[in-house]
Design a protein around this motif. Structure first.
Motif, PDB file in Angstrom:
ATOM      1  N   ASP C  30      39.861  48.810  40.965  1.00 48.90           N
ATOM      2  CA  ASP C  30      40.483  49.757  40.028  1.00 48.90           C
ATOM      3  C   ASP C  30      41.989  49.505  40.006  1.00 48.90           C
ATOM      4  N   THR C  31      42.425  48.730  39.013  1.00 48.69           N
ATOM      5  CA  THR C  31      43.833  48.335  38.968  1.00 48.69           C
ATOM      6  C   THR C  31      44.721  49.431  38.380  1.00 48.69           C
ATOM      7  N   SER C  32      44.116  50.571  37.985  1.00 50.41           N
ATOM      8  CA  SER C  32      44.948  51.677  37.499  1.00 50.41           C
ATOM      9  C   SER C  32      45.564  52.445  38.667  1.00 50.41           C
ATOM     10  N   LEU C  33      45.076  52.182  39.877  1.00 45.57           N
ATOM     11  CA  LEU C  33      45.584  52.904  41.052  1.00 45.57           C
ATOM     12  C   LEU C  33      46.969  52.410  41.442  1.00 45.57           C
ATOM     13  N   ASP C  34      47.737  53.255  42.139  1.00 43.85           N
ATOM     14  CA  ASP C  34      49.014  52.817  42.694  1.00 43.85           C
ATOM     15  C   ASP C  34      48.756  51.981  43.958  1.00 43.85           C
ATOM     16  N   ALA C  35      49.819  51.531  44.600  1.00 41.79           N
ATOM     17  CA  ALA C  35      49.664  50.617  45.735  1.00 41.79           C
ATOM     18  C   ALA C  35      48.850  51.256  46.859  1.00 41.79           C
ATOM     19  N   GLU C  36      49.066  52.549  47.112  1.00 42.12           N
ATOM     20  CA  GLU C  36      48.293  53.215  48.162  1.00 42.12           C
ATOM     21  C   GLU C  36      46.809  53.237  47.789  1.00 42.12           C
ATOM     22  N   SER C  56      32.481  44.749  61.836  1.00 39.25           N
ATOM     23  CA  SER C  56      33.203  45.929  61.372  1.00 39.25           C
ATOM     24  C   SER C  56      34.692  45.739  61.641  1.00 39.25           C
ATOM     25  N   LYS C  57      35.498  46.720  61.201  1.00 42.04           N
ATOM     26  CA  LYS C  57      36.944  46.598  61.381  1.00 42.04           C
ATOM     27  C   LYS C  57      37.341  46.589  62.852  1.00 42.04           C
ATOM     28  N   ARG C  58      36.461  47.009  63.756  1.00 44.10           N
ATOM     29  CA  ARG C  58      36.755  46.918  65.189  1.00 44.10           C
ATOM     30  C   ARG C  58      36.903  45.469  65.635  1.00 44.10           C
ATOM     31  N   TYR C  59      36.356  44.548  64.843  1.00 46.04           N
ATOM     32  CA  TYR C  59      36.376  43.130  65.204  1.00 46.04           C
ATOM     33  C   TYR C  59      37.300  42.310  64.305  1.00 46.04           C
ATOM     34  N   LEU C  60      38.142  43.011  63.556  1.00 50.16           N
ATOM     35  CA  LEU C  60      39.110  42.309  62.710  1.00 50.16           C
ATOM     36  C   LEU C  60      40.183  41.690  63.614  1.00 50.16           C
ATOM     37  N   LEU C  61      40.428  40.391  63.453  1.00 45.51           N
ATOM     38  CA  LEU C  61      41.349  39.688  64.338  1.00 45.51           C
ATOM     39  C   LEU C  61      42.757  39.628  63.747  1.00 45.51           C
ATOM     40  N   SER C  62      42.829  39.385  62.460  1.00 49.11           N
ATOM     41  CA  SER C  62      44.112  39.064  61.843  1.00 49.11           C
ATOM     42  C   SER C  62      44.030  39.355  60.344  1.00 49.11           C
ATOM     43  N   VAL C  63      45.088  39.930  59.778  1.00 47.76           N
ATOM     44  CA  VAL C  63      45.153  40.086  58.324  1.00 47.76           C
ATOM     45  C   VAL C  63      46.506  39.592  57.812  1.00 47.76           C
ATOM     46  N   GLN C  64      46.497  39.144  56.563  1.00 48.70           N
ATOM     47  CA  GLN C  64      47.724  38.877  55.826  1.00 48.70           C
ATOM     48  C   GLN C  64      47.721  39.779  54.606  1.00 48.70           C
ATOM     49  N   ILE C  65      48.820  40.480  54.441  1.00 48.87           N
ATOM     50  CA  ILE C  65      48.955  41.376  53.300  1.00 48.87           C
ATOM     51  C   ILE C  65      50.032  40.820  52.376  1.00 48.87           C
ATOM     52  N   PHE C  66      49.652  40.582  51.130  1.00 49.82           N
ATOM     53  CA  PHE C  66      50.606  40.170  50.100  1.00 49.82           C
ATOM     54  C   PHE C  66      50.833  41.371  49.202  1.00 49.82           C
ATOM     55  N   ILE C  67      52.101  41.716  49.014  1.00 49.28           N
ATOM     56  CA  ILE C  67      52.453  42.919  48.272  1.00 49.28           C
ATOM     57  C   ILE C  67      53.377  42.500  47.125  1.00 49.28           C
ATOM     58  N   ALA C  68      53.025  42.930  45.912  1.00 49.51           N
ATOM     59  CA  ALA C  68      53.736  42.418  44.734  1.00 49.51           C
ATOM     60  C   ALA C  68      55.162  42.951  44.644  1.00 49.51           C
ATOM     61  N   ALA C  97      54.632  38.821  47.490  1.00 48.38           N
ATOM     62  CA  ALA C  97      54.232  37.688  46.652  1.00 48.38           C
ATOM     63  C   ALA C  97      53.709  38.218  45.328  1.00 48.38           C
ATOM     64  N   GLU C  98      54.113  37.568  44.266  1.00 53.36           N
ATOM     65  CA  GLU C  98      53.530  37.861  42.956  1.00 53.36           C
ATOM     66  C   GLU C  98      52.064  37.426  42.994  1.00 53.36           C
ATOM     67  N   LEU C  99      51.188  38.252  42.438  1.00 50.91           N
ATOM     68  CA  LEU C  99      49.751  37.984  42.511  1.00 50.91           C
ATOM     69  C   LEU C  99      49.234  37.480  41.166  1.00 50.91           C
ATOM     70  N   ALA C 100      48.003  36.949  41.176  1.00 51.07           N
ATOM     71  CA  ALA C 100      47.491  36.264  39.971  1.00 51.07           C
ATOM     72  C   ALA C 100      47.361  37.208  38.785  1.00 51.07           C
ATOM     73  N   ASN C 101      47.057  38.469  39.046  1.00 48.98           N
ATOM     74  CA  ASN C 101      46.959  39.468  37.977  1.00 48.98           C
ATOM     75  C   ASN C 101      48.110  40.460  38.177  1.00 48.98           C
ATOM     76  N   PRO C 102      48.976  40.616  37.184  1.00 46.52           N
ATOM     77  CA  PRO C 102      50.142  41.502  37.367  1.00 46.52           C
ATOM     78  C   PRO C 102      49.760  42.966  37.625  1.00 46.52           C
ATOM     79  N   ALA C 103      48.522  43.341  37.347  1.00 42.35           N
ATOM     80  CA  ALA C 103      48.083  44.713  37.631  1.00 42.35           C
ATOM     81  C   ALA C 103      47.756  44.908  39.110  1.00 42.35           C
ATOM     82  N   TRP C 104      47.616  43.808  39.842  1.00 38.89           N
ATOM     83  CA  TRP C 104      47.345  43.919  41.285  1.00 38.89           C
ATOM     84  C   TRP C 104      48.646  44.173  42.027  1.00 38.89           C
ATOM     85  N   ARG C 105      48.670  45.201  42.859  1.00 41.45           N
ATOM     86  CA  ARG C 105      49.869  45.518  43.643  1.00 41.45           C
ATOM     87  C   ARG C 105      49.786  44.943  45.054  1.00 41.45           C
ATOM     88  N   VAL C 106      48.550  44.714  45.518  1.00 38.43           N
ATOM     89  CA  VAL C 106      48.325  44.317  46.916  1.00 38.43           C
ATOM     90  C   VAL C 106      47.141  43.345  46.951  1.00 38.43           C
TER      91      VAL C 106
END
Lengths: 129, 129, 129
Positions: C30-36, C56-68, C97-106
């Motif tokens: 839903d790209t109508s949502l704000d960044a949160e 599950s998220k208990r086993y998540l090792l590493s994330v990279q977050i790109f924020i427009a 980072a600018e993302l492939a779709n300008p409506a994507w914030r994250v």
């Protein structure tokens, strides 16, 4: 054990550990090419590195694509689509980023697996009769 | 088993699983430094995290360097070259990206291996005679 | 063995190899949502992918977050903080980072482990008496 491939002054082009191959950011050798041509050039280099490590694009797990100008997204994807094995698609993330050399339009990094080691017929367990 | 190091409010500084260590994005503690100084600061922190996990830069597999201004590329590389073990070079990708704190010039993330566990003499299999 | 999940035309949404799951860059449906809102949407998708892979998220090792837009850093973090399991925090790096779709914030990518396989009672070794 760690094996390094395609070593350069500041980095290794790929590093192998525990059946997992980590690629350095790959860029085009021929920077006169447009984004589609640079992407095809990069994917050929990735194929060569994977081959050198004893694996192939069928075992590519994940790639990150950095693209200097999102206007080149379609061109990059044309080269990607032409190269992609539709039965062995990696995870992928693509974001815009300015690259170290302004002539580079695209940079691709990623992680690949080694193919599973299958027992050879002459290595099967001896049957005692 | 998963081991987390250097935990902060929102993230772990490093996470260890299956002999592989995943680093969070590391930034300089002293943001008054220039890009070269911040890079040296970050690399000291990476050395400390690797040490805490029981490994070292000799086992670094892959790094990603985010640099806020490509004009700092040479400065970042001076610190990198001074720190790099030329016999154990990781894969590397460097791209420009604005960072969460405008005082940060460089952010580095990466993946390292643990050193192989060698059998100790007193753990070798008993020979029955 | 490699297992691919959530396959799309150009990529797999996640790829599993050697008890390690590599996520593609996840973006909001839903790209109508704000960044949160987009971040919460993405984290729900990541939960679903992790669940589909048996983890599950208990086993998540590493994330990279790109924020427009870094102006959205606080909003992204509100969704992150609401979702994060404080006893199982992954390594994290966040860059603009600018993302492939300008409506994507994250856009969020990452690596997770599979939970350890525990022996079941009926699989324990037979005791001969």
């Amino acid at each position: 054990m760690i094996t390094r491939l395609a070593e350069e002054e500041r980095l290794s082009g790929a590093v192998l550990h525990a059946a997992t191959l980590y690629l350095a950011g790959q860029v085009a050798d021929d920077t006169s090419l447009d984004a589609e041509g640079q992407t095809a050039d990069i994917l050929r280099q990735i194929d060569a590195l994977l081959d050198q490590a004893g694996t192939s694009k069928r075992y590519l797990l994940s790639v990150q694509i950095f693209i200097a100008d999102m206007a080149d997204f379609q061109g990059m994807n044309r080269a990607w689509d032409a190269w992609l094995d539709p039965n062995h698609k990696p995870a992928r993330a693509t974001v815009k980023a300015e690259l170290a050399n302004p002539a580079w339009r695209v940079e691709i990094t990623g992680v690949a697996a080694l193919p599973p080691v299958l027992p050879r017929p002459d290595q099967t367990e001896t049957q005692y009769a």
